[in-house]
Structures are given as C-alpha cells and as structure tokens.
Design a protein around this motif. Structure first.
Motif, PDB file in Angstrom:
ATOM      1  N   SER A 133      -6.105   8.276 -12.570  1.00  0.00           N
ATOM      2  CA  SER A 133      -7.476   8.111 -13.047  1.00  0.00           C
ATOM      3  C   SER A 133      -8.481   7.963 -11.900  1.00  0.00           C
ATOM      4  O   SER A 133      -9.673   7.980 -12.116  1.00  0.00           O
ATOM      5  N   GLN A 134      -7.955   7.807 -10.722  1.00  0.00           N
ATOM      6  CA  GLN A 134      -8.845   7.572  -9.573  1.00  0.00           C
ATOM      7  C   GLN A 134      -8.647   8.647  -8.501  1.00  0.00           C
ATOM      8  O   GLN A 134      -7.537   9.129  -8.322  1.00  0.00           O
ATOM      9  N   PRO A 135      -9.731   9.016  -7.816  1.00  0.00           N
ATOM     10  CA  PRO A 135      -9.569  10.049  -6.775  1.00  0.00           C
ATOM     11  C   PRO A 135      -8.858   9.523  -5.514  1.00  0.00           C
ATOM     12  O   PRO A 135      -8.385  10.304  -4.705  1.00  0.00           O
ATOM     13  N   TYR A 136      -8.783   8.224  -5.354  1.00  0.00           N
ATOM     14  CA  TYR A 136      -8.101   7.690  -4.169  1.00  0.00           C
ATOM     15  C   TYR A 136      -6.957   6.782  -4.571  1.00  0.00           C
ATOM     16  O   TYR A 136      -6.887   6.298  -5.699  1.00  0.00           O
ATOM     17  N   THR A 137      -6.037   6.587  -3.688  1.00  0.00           N
ATOM     18  CA  THR A 137      -4.880   5.723  -3.919  1.00  0.00           C
ATOM     19  C   THR A 137      -4.878   4.626  -2.873  1.00  0.00           C
ATOM     20  O   THR A 137      -5.185   4.879  -1.704  1.00  0.00           O
ATOM     21  N   SER A 138      -4.565   3.424  -3.340  1.00  0.00           N
ATOM     22  CA  SER A 138      -4.474   2.347  -2.350  1.00  0.00           C
ATOM     23  C   SER A 138      -3.141   1.645  -2.498  1.00  0.00           C
ATOM     24  O   SER A 138      -2.610   1.537  -3.591  1.00  0.00           O
ATOM     25  N   ALA A 139      -2.586   1.225  -1.405  1.00  0.00           N
ATOM     26  CA  ALA A 139      -1.330   0.480  -1.420  1.00  0.00           C
ATOM     27  C   ALA A 139      -1.390  -0.563  -0.312  1.00  0.00           C
ATOM     28  O   ALA A 139      -1.876  -0.291   0.780  1.00  0.00           O
ATOM     29  N   THR A 140      -0.930  -1.744  -0.668  1.00  0.00           N
ATOM     30  CA  THR A 140      -0.967  -2.824   0.325  1.00  0.00           C
ATOM     31  C   THR A 140       0.446  -3.109   0.805  1.00  0.00           C
ATOM     32  O   THR A 140       1.385  -3.133   0.011  1.00  0.00           O
ATOM     33  N   GLN A 193      -7.138  -1.996  -8.960  1.00  0.00           N
ATOM     34  CA  GLN A 193      -7.867  -1.202  -7.966  1.00  0.00           C
ATOM     35  C   GLN A 193      -9.011  -1.997  -7.372  1.00  0.00           C
ATOM     36  O   GLN A 193      -9.265  -1.944  -6.166  1.00  0.00           O
ATOM     37  N   LEU A 194      -9.671  -2.748  -8.281  1.00  0.00           N
ATOM     38  CA  LEU A 194     -10.773  -3.575  -7.821  1.00  0.00           C
ATOM     39  C   LEU A 194     -10.269  -4.587  -6.801  1.00  0.00           C
ATOM     40  O   LEU A 194     -10.866  -4.803  -5.743  1.00  0.00           O
ATOM     41  N   GLN A 195      -9.087  -5.143  -7.149  1.00  0.00           N
ATOM     42  CA  GLN A 195      -8.480  -6.123  -6.244  1.00  0.00           C
ATOM     43  C   GLN A 195      -8.211  -5.492  -4.881  1.00  0.00           C
ATOM     44  O   GLN A 195      -8.546  -6.044  -3.841  1.00  0.00           O
ATOM     45  N   ASN A 196      -7.602  -4.286  -4.938  1.00  0.00           N
ATOM     46  CA  ASN A 196      -7.313  -3.566  -3.695  1.00  0.00           C
ATOM     47  C   ASN A 196      -8.590  -3.285  -2.934  1.00  0.00           C
ATOM     48  O   ASN A 196      -8.660  -3.457  -1.711  1.00  0.00           O
ATOM     49  N   ALA A 253      -1.055  -4.584   5.986  1.00  0.00           N
ATOM     50  CA  ALA A 253      -1.621  -3.255   6.211  1.00  0.00           C
ATOM     51  C   ALA A 253      -2.010  -2.683   4.856  1.00  0.00           C
ATOM     52  O   ALA A 253      -1.370  -2.979   3.840  1.00  0.00           O
ATOM     53  N   MET A 254      -3.087  -1.884   4.851  1.00  0.00           N
ATOM     54  CA  MET A 254      -3.482  -1.278   3.585  1.00  0.00           C
ATOM     55  C   MET A 254      -3.726   0.201   3.789  1.00  0.00           C
ATOM     56  O   MET A 254      -4.405   0.600   4.738  1.00  0.00           O
ATOM     57  N   ILE A 255      -3.124   0.966   2.888  1.00  0.00           N
ATOM     58  CA  ILE A 255      -3.310   2.414   2.954  1.00  0.00           C
ATOM     59  C   ILE A 255      -4.367   2.795   1.914  1.00  0.00           C
ATOM     60  O   ILE A 255      -4.262   2.413   0.743  1.00  0.00           O
ATOM     61  N   LEU A 256      -5.392   3.507   2.322  1.00  0.00           N
ATOM     62  CA  LEU A 256      -6.383   4.032   1.383  1.00  0.00           C
ATOM     63  C   LEU A 256      -6.478   5.522   1.641  1.00  0.00           C
ATOM     64  O   LEU A 256      -6.950   5.943   2.680  1.00  0.00           O
ATOM     65  N   VAL A 257      -5.949   6.332   0.702  1.00  0.00           N
ATOM     66  CA  VAL A 257      -5.971   7.783   0.912  1.00  0.00           C
ATOM     67  C   VAL A 257      -6.613   8.511  -0.266  1.00  0.00           C
ATOM     68  O   VAL A 257      -6.478   8.106  -1.412  1.00  0.00           O
TER      69      VAL A 257
END
Ligand code: ZN
Lengths: 223, 246
Positions: free
Chosen positions: B203-210, B126-129, B165-169
């Motif tokens: 464990s996190q309130p947000y999701t990220s995907a690259t 997550q930190l990386q993202n 592209a990166m999705i942060l939702v």
C-alpha cells in the motif's frame, strides 16, 4: 460489544415486531435487535368486536383468544342441551369452526359477540339433536332446575348488569314455567312436542309458555 | 275480525316465536305477518333480546383441553404445516427482506471495519517507522547513507552508538508469498550475520525496516539485503538486492 450508545432508529411492523438499530462506536457497526412482542399479549387486550374482525381476516391467534374467552360458555350451553360430553364437545367444535368461517357476518351494531356465538351454538346443537331424533327425557340426573339456580361468574360475562337482572327474573318464575322454558328453548321442542312430552293439552302449553315469557319480560324490565 | 284482533293473534305467538318454539305452520304465519307489521317486529326484538340473554344464563363449564388442540388442528396453519407447500405472506416476505438487508449491512460494515483495522495497523507501524526514522535523522550520531541499486533507491540510517539501523527504500519490488527480503550485517572478514526479514508494503511506495543488532555495529562494515525463502535463511542463498558500506 458496546450497545446502546446510539439508538439510530426503531422500526415497528404491524405493532408486533420491533427493531432497534444501534450504531456502535468506535467500530461503526450496525447492531440490530429484533423483538417480537408476544402476539397473544397484544390480542388479549382487544375487545370482542376487534377480535371478530381479526378472525374475519383469518387471524388464528385472535380466533384462539376468543375460544379461550368463550369456550366454557359454549360448552356449558351444549352440555345443557345434550347432557352428553362427547356430543357437547363436537357441537362446541362445530360452533367455533362456524365462528372461524362466518366471523365476517358478525355485526357489532346488532349486539355483542357472546349472544351471537351462543345462538350459533344453540342452533348447531339443536340441529344435531333433531338429526339424531332424540327426545328429551324428563327423568335425568342432571337437574335443569339446578342450572337455573346457579349464578354464573360475573367476571366471565360481558354485560354483567343484563344477565344479573335476568338471573333474578328467572328466579321469580315458578318451577313449572322454568321447565317449559327448558323444554322449549334448550331442548328445542315446539308447542306440540312439549304437549306430548308433558301430556298437557296444546292450549295449556301455549298459554303457560306465553305467560312465562311475559312474566320474565316484566320482571327483567323492572329490575 | 278487526285489524287489531288479527294482530292480537300473532302478537300472542311472538314470545314462543322468539324461543323457536312455534309449530311449523304457526311459525310460518308469524314470519309473514312480521313482514308487514312494525309493532310486532318491535315486540319480537324485545323478546329476542330476552332469549339471547337467557342463553348466557348457563354457568360456564370448561371443556377438555384436547378440544382446543383438535380445533387448532383444523385451522389453515395446521393444515399447511402438514403439506409441503409453504406460502410466504407479504409480511413474512417484508420481514425476511429487512433481515437480509440488515444482515448484509452488518456483514459489509464488518468487512469494511476489518479492512480499515488492517490498514490502520499498517499505517500505525509505518508511522512508527517514519517517526523513528525522523528521530534517528535528528540524532547527532546517526549516519545517513545512500542506497543505490537498479531501480531502487533509499537511505540507510545507522546509529552505531545504540546499534540501530533503519532501511528506507523506494520501489522495492513486491515478492510472492514464498519469498522474503532478508538483511545481513557484514563484518570485515565478509561473514554475514542475520539481521532479520522484512517485506515490501504493497500500500506504500516505500518500505522501511528497522534492524536492532545484538552485536556492536562498529564490528560490521556494511549491510546487505538478499531475497530468501519466506522463513529466511541462516546464510544468504538468494539474489542480492543491494549492499551498503558503512
Ligand atoms: Zn302485528
């Protein structure tokens, strides 16, 4: 795994079982190494009195240590009395079983363990001899004289000076006196029985046995 | 007879008494005399020391090894072994408990470490993202687009020059293990190209995907996300979650 970074603690239980606990980094994992120090090794270092008190508490390894130390003395004595390997083995076994059950009766302040053990062995063997109604035969292949001459290995005895002087005192006796001691002490014969065996007058047996003992005491005391 | 003369008679018998060689009557008489006569007791003690030492004069003889085994067989531990009854001594119990406690400590610390490691891996990714997202935001050519759907909001970062592209939702619902989120790149004709699958992080309130695209991102007009079977699909089959136009 990376051991030995942190020795957190070292527990010892009854001086036999040791624990070392390592905390490894970076995993923060506890590693416990248990080692049982060979009990026999520890027991071997104890003296007779310490071992006897361990035996009194039911310590079998202490008991076997004493067996390993003194079985050859007990067996030699019972062989001398019986001149029969089977009977000697039985009496040796009975003697050590008595040590097992009576170790608490041993009083170190009254003397060392080996004479105490050998006194038990002698009584045990002579009781058996009496029970069997056996009488000593004087024409035996095993010459008791030879037993008197042989010098026991000093390293196997606790009070070396004591028996060494006794050995010399015994050598100073006449063969006749040694024979009387053999019959009285190792064959368990009384004055009357010795007189019958040797075909001597009772008074002669009494006088000579007393003379033998007095000379032994004198010689032993002087040495 | 004087007392000394009486004493002499007993004293004569002391050496034989020390050897147990007196006849029964004589032995009995000496024994009772010893009760009252200290000097005869001293005499006897000296002859006893002598006779005890005589016992040690026999040269040692090693008994057969079988004797030791027989003797060992008569000891309580050997007897116990032959019967099913097993008695724990206090020491054994203490030792057993100690071992159990240490084992439990080890196991629990191991489990803790496993959980921590997992968390660490998640946090690291997550930190990386997050770091990638910040870097993308800071990059002059990056477009930042809003993601807006029912209860879901977030940002789509698109770097067309490097095809990333990166999705942060936020508030992306968690799916069960049979399902997954799948991203699609949409071309001007409406055709969807697979852009990878991702899951929401519990464990996190947000999701990220690259999304790293093999094709030039300028060939596409938008990105969509659908819910698909856990292995993903070649073409969208499930419910749409959101769609963003470039
Ligand atoms: Zn007296």
């Amino acid at each position: 795994m990376d051991l030995g970074e942190f020795i957190t603690c070292h527990l010892t239980i009854r001086q036999q079982i040791h624990f070392w606990i390592w905390k490894t980094e970076p995993l923060n994992k506890l590693v416990c190494i248990m080692m049982q120090i060979r009990y026999n090794g520890a027991v071997l270092n104890l003296d007779d009195t310490q071992l006897a008190s361990q035996v009194a508490q039911g310590d079998e390894r202490a008991f076997l240590t004493l067996y390993d130390r003194y079985a050859s003395h007990v067996y030699a004595l019972t062989m001398r009395i019986f001149r029969d390997a089977n009977l000697a083995e039985e009496a040796t076994q009975d003697t050590f079983l008595k040590l097992w059950s009576r170790a608490r009766l041993f009083r170190a302040e009254r003397g060392s363990l080996l004479p105490w053990l050998l006194t038990i062995a002698r009584r045990t063997a002579l009781d058996r001899l009496r029970l069997e109604g056996r009488r000593p035969t004087l024409s035996t292949a095993d010459d008791p004289e030879e037993l008197w001459q042989t010098i026991p290995d000093a390293s196997t005895l606790p009070d070396e000076a004591r028996w060494r002087s006794m050995h010399l005192a015994v050598q100073s006796l006449s063969p006749e006196h040694r024979q009387l001691l053999e019959l009285a002490y190792y064959q368990g014969l009384t004055h009357t029985e010795i007189a019958e065996t040797l075909n001597w007058p009772l008074g002669t047996v009494k006088t000579r046995l007393r003379a033998a003992m007095e000379q032994l005491r004198r010689e032993w005391g002087e040495l | 007879m004087t007392q000394d003369q009486i004493d002499d008679i007993f004293r004569e018998n002391i050496p034989a008494y020390a050897l147990d060689a007196l006849d029964v009557e004589d032995a009995r008489a000496v024994k009772s005399h010893l009760q009252t006569c200290a000097s005869c007791r001293t005499e006897l003690a000296e002859y006893r020391a002598l006779s005890e030492t005589l016992l040690m004069m026999t040269p040692p003889k090693t008994p057969p090894a079988a004797l030791r085994r027989r003797l060992q067989g008569q000891l309580p531990s050997a007897q116990k072994r032959s019967s099913p009854r097993f008695v724990w001594s206090f020491n054994q119990l203490a030792l057993g408990l100690t071992l159990i406690i240490l084992l439990a400590l080890n196991v629990s610390s191991y489990l803790q470490i496993r959980a921590l490691q997992k968390q660490q891996v998640q946090l690291a990714s997550q930190l990386q993202n997050g770091q990638a997202a910040i870097a993308m935001l800071a990059y002059p050519d990056t477009e930042s687009l809003l993601i807006k759907a029912d209860n879901i909001s977030g940002t789509l970062l698109v770097d067309k020059s490097r095809n990333i592209a990166m999705i942060l939702v936020w508030n992306l619902p968690q799916l069960d293990s049979t399902q997954t989120y799948q991203a699609w790149l949409i071309d001007p004709q409406g055709k969807r190209t697979d852009a990878g699958i991702f899951r929401s992080q519990p464990s996190q309130p947000y999701t990220s995907a690259t999304i790293f695209s093999a094709n030039d991102l300028t060939n596409f007009v938008g990105i969509g996300v659908t819910i698909e079977p856990s292995a993903g699909s070649p073409q969208p089959t499930g419910q749409r979650v959101f769609k963003v136009d470039f």
